[in-house]
Design an enzyme around this catalytic site. Structure first.
Site, PDB file in Angstrom:
ATOM      1  N   CYS A  49      10.612   9.816   8.784  1.00  0.00           N
ATOM      2  CA  CYS A  49       9.637   9.233   9.721  1.00  0.00           C
ATOM      3  C   CYS A  49      10.289   8.323  10.759  1.00  0.00           C
ATOM      4  O   CYS A  49       9.674   8.024  11.782  1.00  0.00           O
ATOM      5  CB  CYS A  49       8.557   8.480   8.957  1.00  0.00           C
ATOM      6  SG  CYS A  49       7.612   9.571   7.899  1.00  0.00           S
TER       7      CYS A  49
ATOM      8  N   HIS B  20       5.240   3.914  14.062  1.00  0.00           N
ATOM      9  CA  HIS B  20       5.086   5.166  13.329  1.00  0.00           C
ATOM     10  C   HIS B  20       3.706   5.157  12.678  1.00  0.00           C
ATOM     11  O   HIS B  20       3.289   4.154  12.102  1.00  0.00           O
ATOM     12  CB  HIS B  20       6.181   5.292  12.273  1.00  0.00           C
ATOM     13  CG  HIS B  20       5.901   6.372  11.274  1.00  0.00           C
ATOM     14  ND1 HIS B  20       5.590   7.660  11.665  1.00  0.00           N
ATOM     15  CD2 HIS B  20       5.846   6.355   9.914  1.00  0.00           C
ATOM     16  CE1 HIS B  20       5.374   8.386  10.570  1.00  0.00           C
ATOM     17  NE2 HIS B  20       5.517   7.628   9.513  1.00  0.00           N
TER      18      HIS B  20
ATOM     19  N   ASN C  60      -0.202  11.412   9.439  1.00  0.00           N
ATOM     20  CA  ASN C  60       1.214  11.058   9.512  1.00  0.00           C
ATOM     21  C   ASN C  60       2.005  12.314   9.878  1.00  0.00           C
ATOM     22  O   ASN C  60       2.146  13.218   9.063  1.00  0.00           O
ATOM     23  CB  ASN C  60       1.657  10.488   8.159  1.00  0.00           C
ATOM     24  CG  ASN C  60       3.125  10.089   8.139  1.00  0.00           C
ATOM     25  OD1 ASN C  60       3.884  10.414   9.064  1.00  0.00           O
ATOM     26  ND2 ASN C  60       3.524   9.395   7.104  1.00  0.00           N
TER      27      ASN C  60
HETATM   28  N1  ACO Z   1      -8.468  10.877  -3.018  1.00  0.00           N
HETATM   29  C1  ACO Z   1      -9.131  10.180  -3.952  1.00  0.00           C
HETATM   30  N2  ACO Z   1      -8.493   9.389  -4.847  1.00  0.00           N
HETATM   31  C2  ACO Z   1      -7.161   9.312  -4.782  1.00  0.00           C
HETATM   32  C3  ACO Z   1      -6.421  10.029  -3.836  1.00  0.00           C
HETATM   33  C4  ACO Z   1      -7.140  10.838  -2.925  1.00  0.00           C
HETATM   34  N3  ACO Z   1      -6.533  11.543  -1.968  1.00  0.00           N
HETATM   35  N4  ACO Z   1      -5.124   9.759  -4.010  1.00  0.00           N
HETATM   36  C5  ACO Z   1      -5.031   8.899  -5.031  1.00  0.00           C
HETATM   37  N5  ACO Z   1      -6.271   8.626  -5.507  1.00  0.00           N
HETATM   38  C6  ACO Z   1      -6.636   7.755  -6.603  1.00  0.00           C
HETATM   39  C7  ACO Z   1      -5.510   7.555  -7.565  1.00  0.00           C
HETATM   40  O1  ACO Z   1      -5.474   8.595  -8.509  1.00  0.00           O
HETATM   41  C8  ACO Z   1      -5.870   6.225  -8.182  1.00  0.00           C
HETATM   42  O2  ACO Z   1      -6.851   6.449  -9.169  1.00  0.00           O
HETATM   43  P1  ACO Z   1      -6.823   5.643 -10.552  1.00  0.00           P
HETATM   44  O3  ACO Z   1      -6.979   4.200 -10.136  1.00  0.00           O
HETATM   45  O4  ACO Z   1      -7.995   6.200 -11.289  1.00  0.00           O
HETATM   46  O5  ACO Z   1      -5.501   5.929 -11.161  1.00  0.00           O
HETATM   47  C9  ACO Z   1      -6.523   5.468  -7.037  1.00  0.00           C
HETATM   48  O6  ACO Z   1      -6.894   6.461  -6.066  1.00  0.00           O
HETATM   49  C10 ACO Z   1      -5.620   4.448  -6.399  1.00  0.00           C
HETATM   50  O7  ACO Z   1      -4.341   5.062  -6.144  1.00  0.00           O
HETATM   51  P2  ACO Z   1      -3.185   4.282  -5.439  1.00  0.00           P
HETATM   52  O8  ACO Z   1      -2.017   5.184  -5.282  1.00  0.00           O
HETATM   53  O9  ACO Z   1      -2.974   2.965  -6.107  1.00  0.00           O
HETATM   54  O10 ACO Z   1      -3.856   4.020  -4.011  1.00  0.00           O
HETATM   55  P3  ACO Z   1      -3.354   3.098  -2.870  1.00  0.00           P
HETATM   56  O11 ACO Z   1      -4.368   2.098  -2.526  1.00  0.00           O
HETATM   57  O12 ACO Z   1      -1.950   2.618  -3.088  1.00  0.00           O
HETATM   58  O13 ACO Z   1      -3.326   4.111  -1.641  1.00  0.00           O
HETATM   59  C11 ACO Z   1      -1.708   5.398  -0.424  1.00  0.00           C
HETATM   60  C12 ACO Z   1      -2.484   5.252  -1.706  1.00  0.00           C
HETATM   61  C13 ACO Z   1      -2.700   5.614   0.706  1.00  0.00           C
HETATM   62  C14 ACO Z   1      -0.776   6.573  -0.538  1.00  0.00           C
HETATM   63  C15 ACO Z   1      -0.930   4.092  -0.157  1.00  0.00           C
HETATM   64  O14 ACO Z   1      -0.185   3.741  -1.295  1.00  0.00           O
HETATM   65  C16 ACO Z   1      -0.001   4.212   0.999  1.00  0.00           C
HETATM   66  O15 ACO Z   1      -0.437   4.345   2.124  1.00  0.00           O
HETATM   67  N6  ACO Z   1       1.301   4.132   0.758  1.00  0.00           N
HETATM   68  C17 ACO Z   1       2.274   4.278   1.813  1.00  0.00           C
HETATM   69  C18 ACO Z   1       2.532   5.716   1.964  1.00  0.00           C
HETATM   70  C19 ACO Z   1       3.070   6.042   3.286  1.00  0.00           C
HETATM   71  O16 ACO Z   1       2.642   5.530   4.299  1.00  0.00           O
HETATM   72  N7  ACO Z   1       4.017   6.924   3.278  1.00  0.00           N
HETATM   73  C20 ACO Z   1       4.581   7.379   4.436  1.00  0.00           C
HETATM   74  C21 ACO Z   1       5.866   6.685   4.680  1.00  0.00           C
HETATM   75  S1  ACO Z   1       6.648   7.385   5.978  1.00  0.00           S
HETATM   76  C22 ACO Z   1       7.485   8.787   5.531  1.00  0.00           C
HETATM   77  O17 ACO Z   1       8.679   8.786   5.625  1.00  0.00           O
HETATM   78  C23 ACO Z   1       6.852  10.000   5.083  1.00  0.00           C
END
Ligand code: ACO
Length: 323
Positions: free
Chosen positions: A113, A250, A280
């Site tokens: 990214c 980004h 993204n």
């Molecule tokens: N739909 C519904 N529920 C979901 C989904 C989904 N798509 N994905 C996960 N959940 C659930 C999980 O199973 C979990 O359930 P549980 O509590 O029963 O176990 C709950 O939602 C919370 O999951 P978390 O992973 O803790 O959710 P979080 O608030 O951290 O959000 C996210 C997840 C959006 C991925 C966040 O962590 C994030 O944005 N992280 C950064 C990721 C990112 O930006 N990556 C790109 C970097 S750049 C690159 O190089 C690619």
């Protein structure tokens, strides 16, 4: 001194839009969950007739048209991508071919990214070193092809697309009033590899592999890493958040973008946000955001613009430029 000045910009998106509601048919998720956690409302997904190089070439053509130039005026193409058409040749060379160019040279940059920030920095070094006069800098991705469409924690986040800039050598005074790239700060730390990676490759599995991510872990590091390099860019130029016209981050996640802006004291009105429209798109997200905001007249000639990104590796970086 020689500066690398933006002469043109362009973008290209696949034909097919995939909304959060469409994704509800693929995995157990909801529009509400995706919007609340990420700000994403839709993304574009490449069809069978669309590839990273076809999107990259379309963005390049748009940037050339915007600059009033033709491929004959370009001497270097740099493409940032983690989803190349082939393991080799470089996607930049395939784009060069699609543009009908047999002169000059072309290569890819791979920093996930952060790829576009690395590519602009590389182009600037070639221009200031006298190795190139006009460079097409492209970010192009088809992340849909490396997603595990059974994994709701990753497949809802990413999209496909491409964006491009034409950077041109131009004489500057050596002050921050100059147009062009003013400073660049790149970082990487491979000890974080397992938090965000693709589980295949030519030299390991002999397959392409799928994206794997510990989202919460990535989130934990993102704001700190982003703000560190942005502050480094301010310090290197003696500028501050008050001087900035636009932060073009980004586009990974609205919460990361807003968290970083808040920590940097940059009001959200000065932040270009397109994650709602594109998802993204990895290395394509910054040039897509630039093309959107320059295209609708928000970013104007002479504006001070900060680009920043963080991604797989981890890699992270910032570029401060005057548009
Ligand atoms: N739909 C519904 N529920 C979901 C989904 C989904 N798509 N994905 C996960 N959940 C659930 C999980 O199973 C979990 O359930 P549980 O509590 O029963 O176990 C709950 O939602 C919370 O999951 P978390 O992973 O803790 O959710 P979080 O608030 O951290 O959000 C996210 C997840 C959006 C991925 C966040 O962590 C994030 O944005 N992280 C950064 C990721 C990112 O930006 N990556 C790109 C970097 S750049 C690159 O190089 C690619």
């Amino acid at each position: 001194m020689i500066r690398s000045v933006v002469r043109g910009f362009g973008a290209a998106l696949p034909k097919r839009v995939m909304t959060n509601r469409d994704i509800e048919d693929v995995v157990d998720t909801s529009d509400e969950w995706i919007v609340q956690r990420t700000g994403i409302r839709q993304r574009y997904v490449a069809g069978d007739d669309e590839t990273t190089s076809s999107l990259g070439a379309a963005a390049a053509r748009a940037a050339l048209e915007n600059a009033g130039l033709t491929p004959a005026d370009i001497d270097l193409i740099i493409c940032a991508t983690s989803t190349p058409d082939n393991t080799f040749p470089a996607t930049a060379v395939s784009i060069q071919n699609r543009l009908g160019m047999t002169h000059g040279f072309a290569f890819d940059v791979q920093a996930v990214c952060t790829g576009f920030v690395y590519a602009v920095t590389t182009a600037d070094a070639y221009i200031r070193g006298g190795l190139a006069k006009r460079v097409l800098v492209i970010g192009a991705e088809t992340f849909s092809r490396i997603l595990d469409w059974n994994d709701r924690t990753t497949c809802v986040l990413f999209g496909d697309g491409a964006g491009a800039l034409v950077l041109e050598a131009s004489e500057g005074e050596g002050t921050t009033a100059d147009r062009g790239v003013l400073t660049a700060h790149l970082r990487s730390d491979g000890s974080h590899k397992d938090k965000l990676y693709v589980d295949g490759g030519p030299s390991t599995t002999g397959t392409v592999g799928k994206l794997r991510m510990e989202g919460r872990e990535v989130f934990k590091y993102a704001v700190g890493m982003i703000t560190d390099v942005v502050v480094a860019a301010f310090e290197a130029t003696g500028t501050t958040a008050d001087d900035l016209d636009w932060l073009v981050p980004h586009q990974a996640n609205r919460r990361i973008i807003e968290g970083s802006a808040k920590k940097l004291n940059i009001p959200v009105e000065k932040v270009v946000i397109t994650v709602d429209l594109h998802g993204n798109t990895s290395a394509a997200s910054i040039p897509l955001a630039l093309a959107t905001a320059a295209g609708d007249g928000r970013i104007k000639k002479g504006d001070l613009v900060m680009l920043e990104a963080m991604g797989g590796g981890f890699t992270w970086g910032a570029v401060l430029l005057r548009w």
